[in-house]
Design a protein around this motif. Sequence first.
Motif, PDB file in Angstrom:
ATOM      1  N   ASP A 135      10.900  -0.515 -11.726  1.00 36.46           N
ATOM      2  CA  ASP A 135      10.549   0.163 -12.974  1.00 36.46           C
ATOM      3  C   ASP A 135       9.069   0.476 -13.096  1.00 36.46           C
ATOM      4  N   SER A 136       8.237  -0.140 -12.243  1.00 36.94           N
ATOM      5  CA  SER A 136       6.794   0.013 -12.394  1.00 36.94           C
ATOM      6  C   SER A 136       6.084   0.049 -11.048  1.00 36.94           C
ATOM      7  N   PRO A 137       5.482   1.176 -10.684  1.00 36.44           N
ATOM      8  CA  PRO A 137       4.730   1.226  -9.426  1.00 36.44           C
ATOM      9  C   PRO A 137       3.521   0.297  -9.445  1.00 36.44           C
ATOM     10  N   VAL A 138       2.906   0.130 -10.611  1.00 37.93           N
ATOM     11  CA  VAL A 138       1.764  -0.786 -10.703  1.00 37.93           C
ATOM     12  C   VAL A 138       2.248  -2.227 -10.510  1.00 37.93           C
ATOM     13  N   GLY A 139       3.396  -2.548 -11.102  1.00 36.50           N
ATOM     14  CA  GLY A 139       3.958  -3.878 -10.920  1.00 36.50           C
ATOM     15  C   GLY A 139       4.332  -4.133  -9.471  1.00 36.50           C
ATOM     16  N   TRP A 143       2.827  -6.999  -6.977  1.00 35.70           N
ATOM     17  CA  TRP A 143       3.695  -7.940  -6.273  1.00 35.70           C
ATOM     18  C   TRP A 143       3.441  -7.901  -4.768  1.00 35.70           C
ATOM     19  N   GLN A 144       3.285  -6.697  -4.215  1.00 33.87           N
ATOM     20  CA  GLN A 144       3.032  -6.570  -2.785  1.00 33.87           C
ATOM     21  C   GLN A 144       1.689  -7.192  -2.405  1.00 33.87           C
ATOM     22  N   LEU A 145       0.721  -7.119  -3.304  1.00 32.51           N
ATOM     23  CA  LEU A 145      -0.583  -7.698  -3.005  1.00 32.51           C
ATOM     24  C   LEU A 145      -0.522  -9.214  -2.881  1.00 32.51           C
ATOM     25  N   GLU A 146       0.576  -9.812  -3.355  1.00 35.25           N
ATOM     26  CA  GLU A 146       0.769 -11.263  -3.223  1.00 35.25           C
ATOM     27  C   GLU A 146       0.561 -11.698  -1.781  1.00 35.25           C
ATOM     28  N   VAL A 170       3.322   0.358  -0.059  1.00 35.38           N
ATOM     29  CA  VAL A 170       3.829   0.293  -1.429  1.00 35.38           C
ATOM     30  C   VAL A 170       4.425   1.635  -1.850  1.00 35.38           C
ATOM     31  N   THR A 171       3.747   2.728  -1.498  1.00 31.53           N
ATOM     32  CA  THR A 171       4.247   4.052  -1.851  1.00 31.53           C
ATOM     33  C   THR A 171       5.588   4.333  -1.185  1.00 31.53           C
TER      34      THR A 171
END
Length: 258
Positions: A135-139, A143-146, A170-171
């Motif tokens: 629902d959120s590309p920023v979210g 999460w991926q940056l984890e 991510v994209t």
Amino acid sequence: MLPALVERFHVVAPSLPGFGFTGPTTEVGWDLDRHARTLLDLMTRAGYERFVVQGGDWGALIGPHIARLAPERVSLVHLNALATPADWSAGDPTAGLSEEDAAQVSALGALWEERSGYATIMGTRPQTLGYALADSPVGLLAWQLEWFVDYDPTTTRQIPVDPIAVLTDVTTTWLTGTAASSGRIYRECHGAFEQHAPSGVPTAVACFTGDHAVRGIAERSHRIVRWRRYDTGGHFASLQAPDVLVADLVAAVTEEGV
């Protein structure tokens, strides 16, 4: 080094079902065995009856299973970012290990307890998390940056992952709608972290900065013929030290006479 690899070998770089350009999976049952059999079928359809398997992270778990299913077809298994979890439910997993390996097992347990939150969530409630990530590309980026930022050289000595590579990853996940399906692998392939019978196929392991593989544990599930440590790169060696990774792969292939 990559052009040299391509000149010497045919390179098949599959995307796992549920990840990126393969698209989201729409049914359950994508366990370790199914992933390995799917990749075996891919190689058969591509016309390769015998080949070398290389994998890191999840590839370091699925790759060896390909060799277990079809040892006669795999000439060599080459791994990086290999996970060697210790099973404390079946007695003392450090029994028979060297003092160095035993100490590493204990240190790894403490480290995993501290940073295993993402794996626990995806291993137990991946679909609930998936709705939020879809629902959120920023979210999704956060999460991926984890795992990408957790290996940043501000806290370790690892080479940073190029931000463009992070954004590309991510994209791709966002545009293909695979945030939920890629996370489900932690639940469906949970058995991948258990000890397995060795395939008998020669296995080479490259450990980069930040990797925590314990050879004594690895030898319980793999026929190790080569083990090298490098003070460079990181967990995502193909992005952080591709030249070193390829050189180690070529050296392993050469040593085994493949």
